[in-house]
Scaffold this active site. Structure first.
Site, PDB file in Angstrom:
ATOM      1  N   ARG A   9      -5.816 -43.010  46.290  1.00 46.41           N
ATOM      2  CA  ARG A   9      -4.803 -44.078  46.395  1.00 46.41           C
ATOM      3  C   ARG A   9      -5.338 -45.413  46.911  1.00 46.41           C
ATOM      4  O   ARG A   9      -4.560 -46.349  47.052  1.00 46.41           O
ATOM      5  CB  ARG A   9      -3.622 -43.645  47.277  1.00 46.41           C
ATOM      6  CG  ARG A   9      -2.971 -42.331  46.870  1.00 46.41           C
ATOM      7  CD  ARG A   9      -2.311 -42.404  45.508  1.00 46.41           C
ATOM      8  NE  ARG A   9      -1.561 -41.188  45.197  1.00 46.41           N
ATOM      9  CZ  ARG A   9      -1.430 -40.694  43.979  1.00 46.41           C
ATOM     10  NH1 ARG A   9      -1.975 -41.312  42.944  1.00 46.41           N
ATOM     11  NH2 ARG A   9      -0.734 -39.605  43.754  1.00 46.41           N
ATOM     12  N   HIS A  48      -7.122 -30.228  35.119  1.00 44.32           N
ATOM     13  CA  HIS A  48      -5.961 -29.403  35.496  1.00 44.32           C
ATOM     14  C   HIS A  48      -5.342 -28.600  34.346  1.00 44.32           C
ATOM     15  O   HIS A  48      -4.194 -28.791  33.983  1.00 44.32           O
ATOM     16  CB  HIS A  48      -4.891 -30.237  36.197  1.00 44.32           C
ATOM     17  CG  HIS A  48      -4.606 -31.587  35.577  1.00 44.32           C
ATOM     18  ND1 HIS A  48      -4.323 -31.754  34.243  1.00 44.32           N
ATOM     19  CD2 HIS A  48      -4.550 -32.826  36.136  1.00 44.32           C
ATOM     20  CE1 HIS A  48      -4.108 -33.035  34.016  1.00 44.32           C
ATOM     21  NE2 HIS A  48      -4.245 -33.706  35.141  1.00 44.32           N
ATOM     22  N   ASP A  61      -7.031 -40.357  33.877  1.00 44.62           N
ATOM     23  CA  ASP A  61      -6.141 -39.359  34.481  1.00 44.62           C
ATOM     24  C   ASP A  61      -4.851 -39.949  35.038  1.00 44.62           C
ATOM     25  O   ASP A  61      -4.830 -41.004  35.648  1.00 44.62           O
ATOM     26  CB  ASP A  61      -6.843 -38.603  35.600  1.00 44.62           C
ATOM     27  CG  ASP A  61      -5.954 -37.498  36.145  1.00 44.62           C
ATOM     28  OD1 ASP A  61      -5.609 -36.593  35.381  1.00 44.62           O
ATOM     29  OD2 ASP A  61      -5.569 -37.568  37.325  1.00 44.62           O
ATOM     30  N   ASP A  93      -6.541 -31.734  42.129  1.00 43.69           N
ATOM     31  CA  ASP A  93      -5.587 -32.763  41.696  1.00 43.69           C
ATOM     32  C   ASP A  93      -4.739 -33.214  42.891  1.00 43.69           C
ATOM     33  O   ASP A  93      -3.528 -33.398  42.778  1.00 43.69           O
ATOM     34  CB  ASP A  93      -4.691 -32.257  40.548  1.00 43.69           C
ATOM     35  CG  ASP A  93      -3.931 -33.410  39.881  1.00 43.69           C
ATOM     36  OD1 ASP A  93      -4.219 -34.577  40.193  1.00 43.69           O
ATOM     37  OD2 ASP A  93      -3.033 -33.121  39.051  1.00 43.69           O
ATOM     38  N   HIS A  95      -6.894 -37.859  44.104  1.00 40.02           N
ATOM     39  CA  HIS A  95      -6.347 -39.225  44.077  1.00 40.02           C
ATOM     40  C   HIS A  95      -6.360 -39.757  45.501  1.00 40.02           C
ATOM     41  O   HIS A  95      -5.639 -39.251  46.351  1.00 40.02           O
ATOM     42  CB  HIS A  95      -4.923 -39.228  43.515  1.00 40.02           C
ATOM     43  CG  HIS A  95      -4.860 -38.772  42.088  1.00 40.02           C
ATOM     44  ND1 HIS A  95      -4.986 -39.636  41.029  1.00 40.02           N
ATOM     45  CD2 HIS A  95      -4.733 -37.538  41.548  1.00 40.02           C
ATOM     46  CE1 HIS A  95      -4.916 -38.964  39.881  1.00 40.02           C
ATOM     47  NE2 HIS A  95      -4.771 -37.678  40.171  1.00 40.02           N
TER      48      HIS A  95
END
Lengths: 329, 428
Positions: free
Chosen positions: B64, B232, B152, B305, B62
């Site tokens: 962001r 995950h 996700d 993740d 991620h």
């Protein structure tokens, strides 16, 4: 003892010490002048993020009867739902240098969390989510001390919303330390997974759990903590299956007593005739609650001697940093 | 561009089944030779005692950006990546706006190109705005550079929509990645449901909430003959389901995150918000099942993740803290634990972080083949160090490994023939 977060942190000796100290304060509360100078000069802030009548009043009276200065704050949970503003609230109050912060909050672990940031303040847990409620258990033990010599070997049967109950968890921890047994009685929808690993007996049939019980300990349905509405189909059915009525009380041994941490919902988990019967210790619990909280406050901030003025650790860190940068000599 | 010679290291290139002491010659940004030969080069790296492998590929990150740049952005995420030996990463679409339009996909790829440290391959949303209702324009998103599709952070929970997504995606060979969580079962949970959640008095998320979603998706994958990937994976039940489905020959794959095979739910005792993630840390039995899945090949891929969160989102009670931890800079040392414990050989481990994800996503990387783009990771498998969260390159410091001893340290990361990370320093 610096903080009281929960029964988990206490040894058997500490529990017994607090209960015995509480016993000595019961008498004080029955005098016409209900005041001792023990905590003169101490400041106690009751910071309640959840509604409470008895616990808050009880902490307030406990502080006042010991001559402490007591402030009550009711913070609305919605405005302080996020941890950051909870921390801000805690730091703000701690900056006013109270000796003790008594905290009730809907989020489990709030006291441990705040204690990390408020190094100079003693924190007492007055109930954190469904985690712990240590002073309630000390209260119950003091109440029972008036009936029994020792809880060892006794059977406390806790009935109702175990899943959302901090009182049940704290009792399960205390039982392991003091050698009494706990039976929990509820449908599976109101029991958390793996509850038996506390070493308790699990019942779904209330009637089956009654024989052999020394205490029938009734819990309120914590609807405010339920994430779904289907923990039980109706109050009517719940009362039928898990309500304590005269018939069930008659099934218990003649020395079996009835307790409830309050507030009670008459006609739901307990009928009025049982709640008001001679075997109900519910009001004794309330009386003992004040005494036991006097004991806790005394144990946390000790006698009447004044300590040197404490400076906040944050301030000291900031000054150290400024010194290091040569901004402060 | 300067030529680079990496000499004397143990070269492991899982894609080519290569494992031995060799020299790696990089010319014009590509692998020119791997072998005994030694040519003069402008830059020489003495890799004796070190491992030389393809740059790592992390298919679950991620970043962001856009929308939450105070937590991470493409630049800080790229720095964290190369500090962890990662030269290619896939970023998830739960940004603001979502990665559900070609323009946003292109913007992220362009940013990554400007920064030039790490390849970024976006994973686009399965449904518009991650709402779980309408499919995104997958063909256009793929043309813009999306390498797979996932909602996700949220599952594609609706069975009918999931079926359509699998059908549509598989018509064009696209991969659907599922965050497998039955929201009706996990509700307001914040940690694994069981003895730990019961002691803490917090709502739990049962492993069955992962299992039932994986089971349903496997059935749908079988029904419509699609490609499906479990993000995950964390529960014993889900690992067993994936194992069976793969044995049956379905095109199903799974990735595991280092925290799920290195840690258990006990980490959250004491209300540790840096051990809160979704799916949650589970029991020792689940952890062992994930390790077994890695070791028997059920789980082909390790992905982090990587989920950066500002301390404001973690400095609060457990039940209101944000889910997720950063992982790019700890992936390699934590995963090397599997080799030390004898659960995986080093080449097998590295395959799960290089060639396997590259193959699954059709990425032109993850190998030291002749003429391949020279993305290389060099690490010391024995170096011990202590993780200091304040020294992470990521903007966020939410790691459960703060102040913990680590074994294995990346010494060099080379991307496209250029040394982008060297002994703790980024060469921007």
């Amino acid at each position: 003892m610096k903080h009281l977060f929960g029964i988990a942190q206490l040894s058997r000796e500490q529990i017994e010490y607090l209960v015995n100290l509480g016993a000595s304060f019961v008498e004080l509360s029955r005098r016409s002048v209900k005041k001792a100078p023990t905590l003169r000069g101490k400041t106690i802030i009751n910071l309640f993020f959840e509604n409470s009548t008895r616990t808050r009043t009880s902490f307030e009276l406990a502080g006042k009867r010991l001559s402490a200065d007591v402030i009550n704050i009711s913070a609305s949970t919605s405005a302080t739902k996020k941890g950051e503003s909870l921390l801000d609230t805690g730091e703000t109050l701690a900056a006013m240098q109270p000796h003790v912060l008594v905290i009730r909050h809907a989020i489990a672990g709030t006291c441990e969390f705040l204690a990390d940031y408020l190094p100079d303040t003693s924190i007492v847990n007055a109930g954190d989510g469904a985690h712990e409620h240590p002073t309630q258990i000390l209260t119950d033990l003091l109440t029972l001390k008036q009936t029994w010599d020792s809880p060892q070997g006794k059977v406390i049967t806790i009935v109702g919303d175990i899943a959302h109950s901090r009182v049940a968890r704290s009792h399960l921890l205390a039982a392991q330390k003091l050698g009494y047994s706990v039976r929990v009685v509820a449908p599976k929808t109101l029991l958390p997974l793996a509850i038996e690993r506390f070493g308790c007996e699990v019942y779904h049939d209330f009637d089956a759990a009654i024989p052999g019980s020394d205490v029938l300990y009734m819990l309120r349905m914590q609807t405010e903590r339920m994430t779904s509405s289907c923990c039980f189909p109706s109050i009517r059915e719940y009362h039928e299956a898990y309500g304590l009525n005269r018939r069930r009380l008659d099934m218990a041994g003649k020395d079996c007593v009835v307790m409830h941490p309050g507030p009670m919902n008459r006609g739901v988990e307990i009928t009025s005739d049982v709640a008001d019967s001679a075997r109900s210790h519910i009001l004794d619990q309330v009386e003992c609650g004040v005494a036991v909280r006097m004991a806790v406050l005394t144990a946390l901030c000790g006698g009447g001697q004044t300590e040197p003025v404490r400076r906040s650790r944050k301030r000291e860190q900031a000054e150290a940093a400024m010194k290091a940068q040569g901004k402060l000599l | 561009m300067m030529d680079v010679l990496i000499h004397g290291g143990r070269v492991i290139d899982p894609a080519n089944g290569l494992d031995g002491i060799a020299n790696v010659m990089i010319k014009d940004g590509c692998i020119a030779a791997v072998g005994e030969g030694k040519h003069k080069a402008g830059t020489e790296i003495d890799a004796s005692g070190l491992i030389v492998c393809p740059g790592l590929v992390d298919m679950h990150v991620h970043l962001r950006e856009p929308g939450q740049e105070w937590k991470e952005d493409v630049e800080s995420g790229s720095k964290a990546a190369v500090a962890g030996g990662v030269t290619s990463m896939c970023c998830m679409p739960n940004t603001t706006p979502r990665l559900d339009h070609a323009g946003v996909i292109r913007q992220v790829i362009e940013r990554a190109g400007e920064i030039g440290l790490c390849n970024v391959h976006p994973i686009a949303a399965v449904t518009k705005n991650l709402d779980g209702k309408e499919l995104t324009e997958m063909r256009e998103l793929a043309h813009a550079g999306a390498v797979a599709f996932s909602d996700d952070g949220m599952p594609v929970w609706h069975g009918g929509i999931m079926r359509k997504a699998l059908e549509y995606a598989s018509s064009f060979g696209f991969l659907i990645i599922q965050h497998a969580e039955d929201l009706q079962l996990t509700q307001d949970g914040c940690v694994n449901e069981g003895w730990i959640s019961t002691q803490l008095g917090v709502e739990g998320m049962p492993a069955e909430g992962e299992d039932d979603m994986v089971a349903r998706d496997i059935m749908l994958t079988r029904l419509v003959d699609a490609r499906y990937h479990v993000a995950h994976i964390s529960s014993k039940g889900a690992v067993e389901l994936v194992r069976r489905a793969r044995n049956e020959g379905l095109k199903i794959s799974a990735e595991a995150a280092p925290h799920h095979f290195a840690l258990t739910e006990e980490e959250v005792l004491g209300f540790n918000t840096d051990a809160k993630m979704n799916p949650p840390l589970r029991t020792e039995e689940d952890r062992q099942a994930v390790i077994e899945g890695l070791s028997d090949g059920t789980i082909e891929i390790i992905a982090t993740d990587h989920a950066p969160h500002h301390e404001d989102d973690k400095r609060c009670g457990l039940s209101c803290a944000a889910f997720g931890i950063v992982g790019l800079e700890t992936m390699l040392p934590v995963s090397l634990g599997l080799v030390r414990d004898g659960m995986l050989s080093l080449p097998d481990l590295l395959a799960k972080m290089t060639s396997n994800p590259a193959k699954l996503l059709n990425l032109d990387t993850g190998t030291l083949s002749h003429d391949a783009v020279a993305d290389v990771c060099i690490f010391d498998p024995e170096a011990t160090w202590r993780l200091d969260r304040n020294k992470l390159f990521s903007k966020s410091k939410n790691t459960p490994w703060h102040d913990k001893a680590m074994t294995g340290k990346v010494t060099h990361t080379i991307k496209g023939g250029r040394i982008v990370f060297e002994h703790g320093t980024i060469h921007a």
